[in-house]
Each structure stands twice: as structure tokens, then as C-alpha cells.
Design a protein around this motif. Structure first.
Motif, mmCIF file in Angstrom:
data_model
loop_
_atom_site.group_PDB
_atom_site.id
_atom_site.type_symbol
_atom_site.label_atom_id
_atom_site.label_comp_id
_atom_site.label_asym_id
_atom_site.label_seq_id
_atom_site.Cartn_x
_atom_site.Cartn_y
_atom_site.Cartn_z
ATOM 1 N N VAL A 50 -1.257 -8.495 -2.826
ATOM 2 C CA VAL A 50 0.082 -9.055 -2.643
ATOM 3 C C VAL A 50 0.839 -8.935 -3.962
ATOM 4 O O VAL A 50 0.334 -9.313 -5.020
ATOM 5 C CB VAL A 50 0.006 -10.525 -2.170
ATOM 6 N N GLY A 51 2.015 -8.320 -3.904
ATOM 7 C CA GLY A 51 2.819 -8.075 -5.098
ATOM 8 C C GLY A 51 2.540 -6.730 -5.750
ATOM 9 O O GLY A 51 3.255 -6.313 -6.653
ATOM 10 N N GLY A 52 1.488 -6.031 -5.286
ATOM 11 C CA GLY A 52 1.141 -4.719 -5.837
ATOM 12 C C GLY A 52 2.065 -3.635 -5.313
ATOM 13 O O GLY A 52 2.682 -3.767 -4.251
ATOM 14 N N GLU A 70 8.309 4.386 -1.791
ATOM 15 C CA GLU A 70 7.823 3.247 -2.565
ATOM 16 C C GLU A 70 7.931 1.962 -1.770
ATOM 17 O O GLU A 70 8.805 1.812 -0.914
ATOM 18 C CB GLU A 70 8.630 3.116 -3.857
ATOM 19 N N ALA A 71 7.043 1.023 -2.089
ATOM 20 C CA ALA A 71 7.037 -0.276 -1.427
ATOM 21 C C ALA A 71 6.229 -1.261 -2.264
ATOM 22 O O ALA A 71 5.514 -0.875 -3.182
ATOM 23 C CB ALA A 71 6.435 -0.152 -0.037
ATOM 24 N N VAL A 72 6.358 -2.536 -1.905
ATOM 25 C CA VAL A 72 5.585 -3.608 -2.537
ATOM 26 C C VAL A 72 4.812 -4.316 -1.428
ATOM 27 O O VAL A 72 5.387 -4.711 -0.402
ATOM 28 C CB VAL A 72 6.500 -4.605 -3.285
ATOM 29 N N TYR A 73 3.496 -4.461 -1.627
ATOM 30 C CA TYR A 73 2.661 -5.136 -0.635
ATOM 31 C C TYR A 73 3.048 -6.606 -0.524
ATOM 32 O O TYR A 73 3.150 -7.324 -1.520
ATOM 33 C CB TYR A 73 1.177 -5.018 -1.004
ATOM 34 N N GLN A 74 3.228 -7.055 0.715
ATOM 35 C CA GLN A 74 3.577 -8.443 1.011
ATOM 36 C C GLN A 74 2.397 -9.214 1.608
ATOM 37 O O GLN A 74 2.361 -10.430 1.547
ATOM 38 C CB GLN A 74 4.746 -8.492 2.012
ATOM 39 N N GLU A 75 1.475 -8.474 2.223
ATOM 40 C CA GLU A 75 0.325 -9.091 2.894
ATOM 41 C C GLU A 75 -0.839 -8.111 2.806
ATOM 42 O O GLU A 75 -0.657 -6.910 3.028
ATOM 43 C CB GLU A 75 0.677 -9.334 4.366
ATOM 44 N N GLY A 79 -9.426 -4.816 5.822
ATOM 45 C CA GLY A 79 -10.018 -4.450 7.095
ATOM 46 C C GLY A 79 -9.270 -4.943 8.313
ATOM 47 O O GLY A 79 -9.642 -4.626 9.442
ATOM 48 N N LYS A 80 -8.193 -5.700 8.111
ATOM 49 C CA LYS A 80 -7.462 -6.275 9.247
ATOM 50 C C LYS A 80 -5.991 -5.878 9.268
ATOM 51 O O LYS A 80 -5.487 -5.414 10.286
ATOM 52 C CB LYS A 80 -7.564 -7.797 9.245
ATOM 53 N N SER A 81 -5.283 -6.055 8.156
ATOM 54 C CA SER A 81 -3.858 -5.744 8.161
ATOM 55 C C SER A 81 -3.322 -5.641 6.741
ATOM 56 O O SER A 81 -3.912 -6.143 5.788
ATOM 57 C CB SER A 81 -3.069 -6.817 8.918
ATOM 58 N N LEU A 82 -2.210 -4.956 6.649
ATOM 59 C CA LEU A 82 -1.442 -4.957 5.417
ATOM 60 C C LEU A 82 0.026 -4.784 5.774
ATOM 61 O O LEU A 82 0.364 -4.224 6.819
ATOM 62 C CB LEU A 82 -1.916 -3.907 4.413
ATOM 63 N N ALA A 83 0.865 -5.318 4.927
ATOM 64 C CA ALA A 83 2.304 -5.230 5.140
ATOM 65 C C ALA A 83 2.968 -4.975 3.807
ATOM 66 O O ALA A 83 2.491 -5.427 2.769
ATOM 67 C CB ALA A 83 2.837 -6.522 5.761
ATOM 68 N N PHE A 84 4.054 -4.208 3.847
ATOM 69 C CA PHE A 84 4.813 -3.984 2.629
ATOM 70 C C PHE A 84 6.293 -3.946 2.933
ATOM 71 O O PHE A 84 6.714 -3.848 4.091
ATOM 72 C CB PHE A 84 4.349 -2.750 1.859
ATOM 73 N N GLU A 85 7.073 -4.066 1.873
ATOM 74 C CA GLU A 85 8.524 -4.020 1.984
ATOM 75 C C GLU A 85 9.040 -2.899 1.100
ATOM 76 O O GLU A 85 8.631 -2.754 -0.053
ATOM 77 C CB GLU A 85 9.143 -5.346 1.555
#
Length: 137
Positions: A50-52, A70-75, A79-85
Motif C-alpha cells: 500500500v502506497g508503493g 504508472e499507478a500507486v497501490y491502494q490495496e 494471493g487474493k487482490s490488489l488495487a491501484f490508482e
């Protein structure tokens, strides 16, 4: 006004641990992160926390065009999920679901306004299809 969202998915014939690793590892990302054979991804960075930051260089193989995605990881749930903005505020969320001896990878992303929805869906789906082929070979 809420943004239009697009959903893409694929089923990868591999365990979720292997699928996750290939999705977040820069050396793997450069091997699958392009929509067609006339494009490439010569470099990638992924600080998966998160924040990476995430950064992938996308280029036409003939050198006629290129850009940094480019993006910044939010979640990040390994092994389950990831989210970025992305810098323009659009959000992307990808989930990984173990299904018997395969993994369903599903991405939901905010559409942009410059290109038709079908074009965006097809491009992102092509990248995800490349990802599936990369993991399965």
C-alpha cells in the motif's frame, strides 16, 4: 458522476500462488504486459505494498510510440487482490480466485473518456490473455 467501469477476466490453469507471483514480478510483467505482438514492455517496477509505486514502460516495437503506465497501490492482499490508482484518479482492482486447479483473474477498471469502451475492454483483455499464456507456458 460515477465513472463507467469495465470488467475483464480469464481463467489460468495454474495455482493462485504461481499466478500471483507472475502478476507482480517485474521480470514476468515485461514478458506479458502488452496487447499485441507489435508492442512490448521493456521495463517494469512493482513496489507491491500500500502506497508503493507501479510503473511499466509500454512501447511499439518499431519505436514509433511509447508511454509509461504508472499507478500507486491502494490495496494489497497477497494471493487474493490488489488495487491501484492511476495519476488521473482512475482505479483498477484485480482479484485472484482459486477454482479447483485453476485461478480466475478478474480486473475491474475505471474507463477513460478518450477511447471507446469496447476498444479499452479489448486492449485490457488482450493483455490479460497474454498474462494467461505466459503463466501457462
Amino acid at each position: 458522476m460515477s465513472k463507467q467501469q469495465i470488467t475483464i477476466e480469464t481463467t489460468v490453469a495454474a495455482p493462485v500462488e504461481r499466478v500471483w507471483r507472475a502478476y507482480i514480478t517485474p521480470a514476468d510483467i515485461t514478458r506479458w504486459n502488452f496487447a499485441s505482438d507489435d508492442w512490448c514492455c521493456p521495463s517494469a517496477e512493482a513496489d507491491v505494498r500500500v502506497g508503493g509505486n507501479y510503473k511499466a514502460r509500454m512501447e511499439a516495437k518499431d519505436g514509433s510510440f511509447g508511454f509509461d503506465f504508472e499507478a500507486v497501490y491502494q490495496e494489497v492482499e497477497p494471493g487474493k487482490s490488489l488495487a491501484f490508482e492511476m495519476p488521473d484518479g482512475r482505479k483498477v482492482r484485480t482479484t485472484f480466485e482459486q477454482l479447483d486447479d485453476a485461478t480466475v483473474v478478474r480486473t475491474v477498471f475505471d474507463a477513460e473518456t478518450q477511447n471507446p469502451l469496447e476498444m479499452q475492454r479489448d486492449g485490457w483483455q488482450s493483455i490479460l490473455d497474454n498474462f494467461r499464456r505466459h503463466v501457462e507456458t
